[in-house]
Motif scaffolding. Sequence first.
Motif, PDB file in Angstrom:
ATOM      1  N   ILE A  81       0.925  -1.178  -0.129  1.00 64.42           N
ATOM      2  CA  ILE A  81      -0.013  -0.113  -0.199  1.00 64.42           C
ATOM      3  C   ILE A  81       0.900   1.382  -0.227  1.00 64.42           C
ATOM      4  CG2 ILE A  81      -1.887   1.197   1.060  1.00 64.42           C
ATOM      5  CD1 ILE A  81      -2.523  -1.452   2.631  1.00 64.42           C
ATOM      6  N   VAL A  82       0.505   2.013  -0.877  1.00 63.30           N
ATOM      7  CA  VAL A  82       1.510   3.243  -0.923  1.00 63.30           C
ATOM      8  C   VAL A  82       0.623   4.440  -0.842  1.00 63.30           C
ATOM      9  CG1 VAL A  82       3.064   4.576  -2.334  1.00 63.30           C
ATOM     10  CG2 VAL A  82       3.289   2.035  -2.335  1.00 63.30           C
ATOM     11  N   ALA A  83       0.579   5.540  -0.101  1.00 62.52           N
ATOM     12  CA  ALA A  83      -0.026   6.417   0.020  1.00 62.52           C
ATOM     13  C   ALA A  83       0.871   7.858  -0.242  1.00 62.52           C
ATOM     14  CB  ALA A  83      -0.728   6.617   1.022  1.00 62.52           C
ATOM     15  N   GLU A  84       0.644   8.658  -1.229  1.00 62.41           N
ATOM     16  CA  GLU A  84       1.388   9.878  -1.485  1.00 62.41           C
ATOM     17  C   GLU A  84       0.402  11.031  -1.636  1.00 62.41           C
ATOM     18  OE1 GLU A  84       5.004   9.377  -3.857  1.00 62.41           O
ATOM     19  OE2 GLU A  84       3.730   7.899  -5.101  1.00 62.41           O
ATOM     20  N   THR A  85       1.045  12.128  -0.791  1.00 63.74           N
ATOM     21  CA  THR A  85       0.103  13.226  -1.122  1.00 63.74           C
ATOM     22  C   THR A  85       1.150  14.713  -1.070  1.00 63.74           C
ATOM     23  OG1 THR A  85      -1.563  14.584   0.001  1.00 63.74           O
ATOM     24  CG2 THR A  85       0.460  13.684   1.426  1.00 63.74           C
ATOM     25  N   SER A  86       0.498  15.748  -1.769  1.00 70.60           N
ATOM     26  CA  SER A  86       1.182  16.801  -1.884  1.00 70.60           C
ATOM     27  C   SER A  86       0.241  17.985  -1.528  1.00 70.60           C
ATOM     28  CB  SER A  86       1.687  17.128  -3.316  1.00 70.60           C
ATOM     29  OG  SER A  86       2.457  18.214  -3.371  1.00 70.60           O
ATOM     30  N   GLN A  87       0.587  18.830  -0.560  1.00 72.01           N
ATOM     31  CA  GLN A  87      -0.443  19.904  -0.196  1.00 72.01           C
ATOM     32  C   GLN A  87       0.362  21.351  -0.050  1.00 72.01           C
ATOM     33  OE1 GLN A  87      -2.648  18.885   3.292  1.00 72.01           O
ATOM     34  NE2 GLN A  87      -3.465  16.980   2.500  1.00 72.01           N
ATOM     35  N   PHE A  88      -0.413  22.119  -0.797  1.00 71.09           N
ATOM     36  CA  PHE A  88      -0.198  23.772  -0.588  1.00 71.09           C
ATOM     37  C   PHE A  88      -1.113  24.361   0.114  1.00 71.09           C
ATOM     38  CE2 PHE A  88      -0.367  27.868  -2.685  1.00 71.09           C
ATOM     39  CZ  PHE A  88       0.979  28.149  -2.414  1.00 71.09           C
ATOM     40  N   LYS A  89      -0.747  25.029   1.351  1.00 67.38           N
ATOM     41  CA  LYS A  89      -1.371  26.033   2.071  1.00 67.38           C
ATOM     42  C   LYS A  89      -0.814  27.586   2.167  1.00 67.38           C
ATOM     43  CE  LYS A  89      -1.870  25.693   6.739  1.00 67.38           C
ATOM     44  NZ  LYS A  89      -1.986  25.277   7.975  1.00 67.38           N
ATOM     45  N   GLU A  90      -1.615  28.336   1.838  1.00 73.54           N
ATOM     46  CA  GLU A  90      -1.380  29.944   1.882  1.00 73.54           C
ATOM     47  C   GLU A  90      -2.230  30.586   2.417  1.00 73.54           C
ATOM     48  OE1 GLU A  90       0.434  31.684  -2.194  1.00 73.54           O
ATOM     49  OE2 GLU A  90      -1.581  32.192  -2.199  1.00 73.54           O
ATOM     50  N   GLN A  91      -1.548  31.645   3.517  1.00 76.25           N
ATOM     51  CA  GLN A  91      -2.314  32.511   4.078  1.00 76.25           C
ATOM     52  C   GLN A  91      -2.151  33.921   3.611  1.00 76.25           C
ATOM     53  OE1 GLN A  91      -1.034  32.181   8.277  1.00 76.25           O
ATOM     54  NE2 GLN A  91      -2.559  33.776   8.839  1.00 76.25           N
ATOM     55  N   LYS A  92      -2.976  34.593   3.235  1.00 79.87           N
ATOM     56  CA  LYS A  92      -2.986  36.028   2.596  1.00 79.87           C
ATOM     57  C   LYS A  92      -3.428  37.025   3.596  1.00 79.87           C
ATOM     58  CE  LYS A  92      -2.778  34.952  -2.311  1.00 79.87           C
ATOM     59  NZ  LYS A  92      -3.053  35.509  -3.642  1.00 79.87           N
ATOM     60  N   ASP A  93      -2.916  38.307   3.454  1.00 77.99           N
ATOM     61  CA  ASP A  93      -3.506  39.415   4.151  1.00 77.99           C
ATOM     62  C   ASP A  93      -3.700  40.581   2.956  1.00 77.99           C
ATOM     63  OD1 ASP A  93      -4.225  41.311   5.693  1.00 77.99           O
ATOM     64  OD2 ASP A  93      -2.148  41.734   6.578  1.00 77.99           O
ATOM     65  N   GLY A  94      -4.832  40.532   2.551  1.00 77.31           N
ATOM     66  CA  GLY A  94      -5.135  41.354   1.174  1.00 77.31           C
ATOM     67  C   GLY A  94      -4.497  40.587   0.069  1.00 77.31           C
ATOM     68  N   GLU A  95      -3.506  41.473  -0.713  1.00 76.38           N
ATOM     69  CA  GLU A  95      -2.820  40.846  -1.671  1.00 76.38           C
ATOM     70  C   GLU A  95      -1.359  40.315  -1.300  1.00 76.38           C
ATOM     71  OE1 GLU A  95      -3.686  40.411  -4.907  1.00 76.38           O
ATOM     72  OE2 GLU A  95      -5.872  40.735  -3.994  1.00 76.38           O
ATOM     73  N   THR A  96      -1.058  40.426  -0.156  1.00 74.67           N
ATOM     74  CA  THR A  96       0.399  40.075   0.416  1.00 74.67           C
ATOM     75  C   THR A  96       0.343  38.778   0.897  1.00 74.67           C
ATOM     76  OG1 THR A  96       0.698  42.342   0.691  1.00 74.67           O
ATOM     77  CG2 THR A  96       2.272  40.848   1.734  1.00 74.67           C
ATOM     78  N   VAL A  97       1.237  37.895   0.423  1.00 73.61           N
ATOM     79  CA  VAL A  97       1.225  36.788   1.046  1.00 73.61           C
ATOM     80  C   VAL A  97       1.959  36.789   2.358  1.00 73.61           C
ATOM     81  CG1 VAL A  97       2.329  34.207   0.697  1.00 73.61           C
ATOM     82  CG2 VAL A  97       1.303  35.241  -1.165  1.00 73.61           C
ATOM     83  N   VAL A  98       1.356  36.252   3.470  1.00 71.18           N
ATOM     84  CA  VAL A  98       2.085  36.305   4.975  1.00 71.18           C
ATOM     85  C   VAL A  98       2.645  34.943   5.104  1.00 71.18           C
ATOM     86  CG1 VAL A  98       1.322  36.569   7.127  1.00 71.18           C
ATOM     87  CG2 VAL A  98       0.097  37.788   5.589  1.00 71.18           C
ATOM     88  N   ARG A  99       2.152  33.835   4.759  1.00 74.99           N
ATOM     89  CA  ARG A  99       2.863  32.759   4.995  1.00 74.99           C
ATOM     90  C   ARG A  99       2.412  31.753   3.905  1.00 74.99           C
ATOM     91  NH1 ARG A  99       1.719  29.750  10.767  1.00 74.99           N
ATOM     92  NH2 ARG A  99       0.425  28.338   9.623  1.00 74.99           N
ATOM     93  N   SER A 100       3.442  30.713   3.459  1.00 79.73           N
ATOM     94  CA  SER A 100       2.997  29.808   2.437  1.00 79.73           C
ATOM     95  C   SER A 100       3.923  28.574   2.871  1.00 79.73           C
ATOM     96  CB  SER A 100       3.681  30.325   1.238  1.00 79.73           C
ATOM     97  OG  SER A 100       3.922  29.443   0.268  1.00 79.73           O
ATOM     98  N   GLU A 101       2.962  27.584   3.068  1.00 79.30           N
ATOM     99  CA  GLU A 101       3.510  26.109   3.261  1.00 79.30           C
ATOM    100  C   GLU A 101       3.478  24.929   2.303  1.00 79.30           C
ATOM    101  OE1 GLU A 101       2.178  25.115   7.293  1.00 79.30           O
ATOM    102  OE2 GLU A 101       2.457  27.105   8.041  1.00 79.30           O
ATOM    103  N   ARG A 102       4.407  24.313   2.146  1.00 78.84           N
ATOM    104  CA  ARG A 102       4.165  23.235   1.024  1.00 78.84           C
ATOM    105  C   ARG A 102       4.559  21.887   1.748  1.00 78.84           C
ATOM    106  NH1 ARG A 102       6.195  26.032  -4.086  1.00 78.84           N
ATOM    107  NH2 ARG A 102       5.021  27.871  -4.085  1.00 78.84           N
ATOM    108  N   PHE A 103       4.012  20.869   1.158  1.00 79.84           N
ATOM    109  CA  PHE A 103       4.402  19.560   2.084  1.00 79.84           C
ATOM    110  C   PHE A 103       4.127  18.471   1.125  1.00 79.84           C
ATOM    111  CE2 PHE A 103       2.913  15.611   4.194  1.00 79.84           C
ATOM    112  CZ  PHE A 103       4.064  15.456   4.856  1.00 79.84           C
ATOM    113  N   SER A 104       5.012  17.547   0.743  1.00 75.00           N
ATOM    114  CA  SER A 104       4.794  16.178   0.194  1.00 75.00           C
ATOM    115  C   SER A 104       5.319  15.144   1.057  1.00 75.00           C
ATOM    116  CB  SER A 104       5.470  16.368  -1.347  1.00 75.00           C
ATOM    117  OG  SER A 104       6.750  16.517  -1.196  1.00 75.00           O
ATOM    118  N   GLY A 105       4.551  13.991   0.773  1.00 70.78           N
ATOM    119  CA  GLY A 105       5.232  12.970   1.522  1.00 70.78           C
ATOM    120  C   GLY A 105       4.629  11.802   1.184  1.00 70.78           C
ATOM    121  N   ARG A 106       5.019  10.644   1.803  1.00 70.25           N
ATOM    122  CA  ARG A 106       4.927   9.247   1.394  1.00 70.25           C
ATOM    123  C   ARG A 106       4.622   8.223   2.388  1.00 70.25           C
ATOM    124  NH1 ARG A 106       8.207   4.715  -1.476  1.00 70.25           N
ATOM    125  NH2 ARG A 106       6.763   4.072  -3.130  1.00 70.25           N
ATOM    126  N   LEU A 107       3.679   7.583   2.632  1.00 74.67           N
ATOM    127  CA  LEU A 107       3.599   6.448   3.505  1.00 74.67           C
ATOM    128  C   LEU A 107       3.495   4.992   2.611  1.00 74.67           C
ATOM    129  CD1 LEU A 107       0.852   7.664   5.676  1.00 74.67           C
ATOM    130  CD2 LEU A 107       3.039   7.209   6.427  1.00 74.67           C
TER     131      LEU A 107
END
Length: 149
Positions: A81-107
């Motif tokens: 069994i292989v589970a792979e994911t890739s996620q992207f999360k971005e937090q904005k304040d108006g048009e300015t990106v305050v925080r950006s997180e990316r993740f990819s992983g495999r089980l």
Amino acid sequence: MAGNLTRYSPFNDIARFEPFGGIEDMLREFRLTPSLQAFENGQGMKMDVSENEQAYTVKADIPGMKKDDIKIDIDGKQVSIVAETSQFKEQKDGETVVRSERFSGRLYRGFSLGHEIDAAHAVAKYQDGVLELTLPKKARNGAKKLTIS
């Protein structure tokens, strides 16, 4: 001779260095979402395997995945069994990106069962973070008697 043993960590001195409020505070800001904690904690897929005369039933905890992210391979007695994911999360304040997180992983989880699996009749269901496999046992051909010529 009795003595105290302590576990050596090369990062103890680094963790004590706190010019900007401490490393722990900084790392706390970048924690992963609860659905990805299995990747963060290095935990594998937790599974239950049960068996009756006709089939094996496997239940594997794979939270936070989509069913398209999970691949199952059956080869004789071997199951993977292989589970792979890739996620992207971005937090904005108006048009300015305050925080950006990316993740990819495999089980990954591979295991061998006691009987060959009839892959043509195997069934997989994924609901509420739990993958359930029904793996029917391949019918055994009866013992063959040899005649001596």
